[in-house]
Scaffold this motif. Sequence first.
Motif, mmCIF file in Angstrom:
data_model
loop_
_atom_site.group_PDB
_atom_site.id
_atom_site.type_symbol
_atom_site.label_atom_id
_atom_site.label_comp_id
_atom_site.label_asym_id
_atom_site.label_seq_id
_atom_site.Cartn_x
_atom_site.Cartn_y
_atom_site.Cartn_z
ATOM 1 N N ASP A 18 0.835 -1.196 0.000
ATOM 2 C CA ASP A 18 0.000 0.000 0.000
ATOM 3 C C ASP A 18 0.875 1.254 0.000
ATOM 4 O O ASP A 18 0.657 2.203 -0.773
ATOM 5 C CB ASP A 18 -0.913 -0.034 1.233
ATOM 6 C CG ASP A 18 -1.878 1.123 1.301
ATOM 7 O OD1 ASP A 18 -1.412 2.270 1.397
ATOM 8 O OD2 ASP A 18 -3.103 0.885 1.286
ATOM 9 N N ASN A 79 -8.742 0.605 0.058
ATOM 10 C CA ASN A 79 -7.940 0.166 -1.086
ATOM 11 C C ASN A 79 -8.759 0.169 -2.369
ATOM 12 O O ASN A 79 -8.265 0.582 -3.431
ATOM 13 C CB ASN A 79 -7.368 -1.225 -0.840
ATOM 14 C CG ASN A 79 -6.258 -1.247 0.181
ATOM 15 O OD1 ASN A 79 -6.244 -2.050 1.114
ATOM 16 N ND2 ASN A 79 -5.293 -0.350 0.029
ATOM 17 N N TYR A 173 -2.346 -1.028 -4.794
ATOM 18 C CA TYR A 173 -3.513 -0.877 -3.923
ATOM 19 C C TYR A 173 -4.441 -2.084 -4.056
ATOM 20 O O TYR A 173 -4.991 -2.575 -3.060
ATOM 21 C CB TYR A 173 -4.279 0.397 -4.258
ATOM 22 C CG TYR A 173 -3.625 1.657 -3.750
ATOM 23 C CD1 TYR A 173 -3.245 1.781 -2.419
ATOM 24 C CD2 TYR A 173 -3.392 2.736 -4.604
ATOM 25 C CE1 TYR A 173 -2.639 2.940 -1.958
ATOM 26 C CE2 TYR A 173 -2.797 3.901 -4.147
ATOM 27 C CZ TYR A 173 -2.425 3.995 -2.820
ATOM 28 O OH TYR A 173 -1.836 5.140 -2.362
ATOM 29 N N ALA A 176 -2.789 -4.989 -2.299
ATOM 30 C CA ALA A 176 -2.848 -4.780 -0.852
ATOM 31 C C ALA A 176 -4.229 -5.117 -0.314
ATOM 32 O O ALA A 176 -4.371 -5.719 0.760
ATOM 33 C CB ALA A 176 -2.484 -3.336 -0.508
#
Length: 414
Positions: A18, A79, A173, A176
Amino acid sequence: MNLSSPRLRLLATAMTLDALGSGLFGPFGLLYAHEVAGLPLAVAGAAIGVAGTVALAAGPLAGALVDRLGPARVVVLANAVAVLGGLILLTARDLWVFSLASVLGVASARMFWSSFAPLVAAVTADRAERWLGYLRSARLAGVMLGGFAASVVLTLDRHHGLIIMLAVDTATYALAGVLTTVATAALRRTIPSASTAPPGRTAASAHTGRASYRTVLRDRALLRLTALNTACTLLVSAPVIAMPVYLIDSVHGPAWLPGLAAGLLTGLVALAMTRTPHLTRGTGRLRVLALACLLWSAGCLLFITAGSSPVPAALTATMVLALAQAFYEPTADAVPLALAPPHLTGRYTAVYQLAWGVSSALAPLLVGTLLSINPAALWITLAAIAATTAVAYHRTGAHLTHRVGHSGASLTFG
């Protein structure tokens, strides 16, 4: 979840990924708007500023969602919002699309930080500060790696490099979010929501009718500590903004010094945060924050000596600031969790996190104004703010230690 748990290591990997995206693309949003989206710099800067203001509302919204859905789901949702914002930004060639993407990007960050600490507390219980330190260190490592990668990519082709960086940022993202989902899948039953009360809590304390910001804002202790946290977040951000101008223009240091100082600050904070929770275990949390403020005061005063010897003075001051931040961040993350009833953890954290939004608006104004008046005035002012905040934490601790507790003590989900 023990320290060798594969799921906790997976969560650390998710946090690193992230932050890797943030470090890779985050500092280049304005350049992307100008170079790729074709917007004038002034227009792009205004759009980013407005987006940041609008997206502040995402923090309180995320806090309510944490209390209703649990922090793991909100981290994943943050996310997902970041991925959507990245995909939209890849297509942005006008002001309105760029502005929408910017709002989503800032909103995802506000959502993440409103749910990050509650998630760590949920999965680590009485070792929350230790893992807040570890996971923040992992994030800083990700930011540093992203910054290094960005330097390489931009030397190849600036226009296409920016697009590649944004695409990689978006992909990190997404990954993650997947890893966080896997890491927390078996833990959902241990993360209370507004409708359940964990062991040791009464059913009445978890009644959903009381889960409102009206209840949170009546807690004077939270408001007082949020105000003090605003001063601390200002002490985190203002020196970083000031160092390039001060070290080059004011004290005529070498051009490479600000970059070295910034890298040293990030690296030392990441390294020190893996140890500071061990050093402070059993110490009152507000005493730890007072110590951090005293270190900030000393570090800011050291910058004044940079006029005669810029390099050693700047690097020494940076090391002291890094130690202050390493004591501050894991402990500060734990404060709203210690204060909050279990059904209001998200809302307490969201209110407490508003300090970052306020300080991010104040820091550039404070730095620009004071540097233009007298460079030394900036560091004296910051040192005075830090010392005053340390005294305030000391006095507040006499009344609130029973609520805020000691470093390493069990938090809401313990």
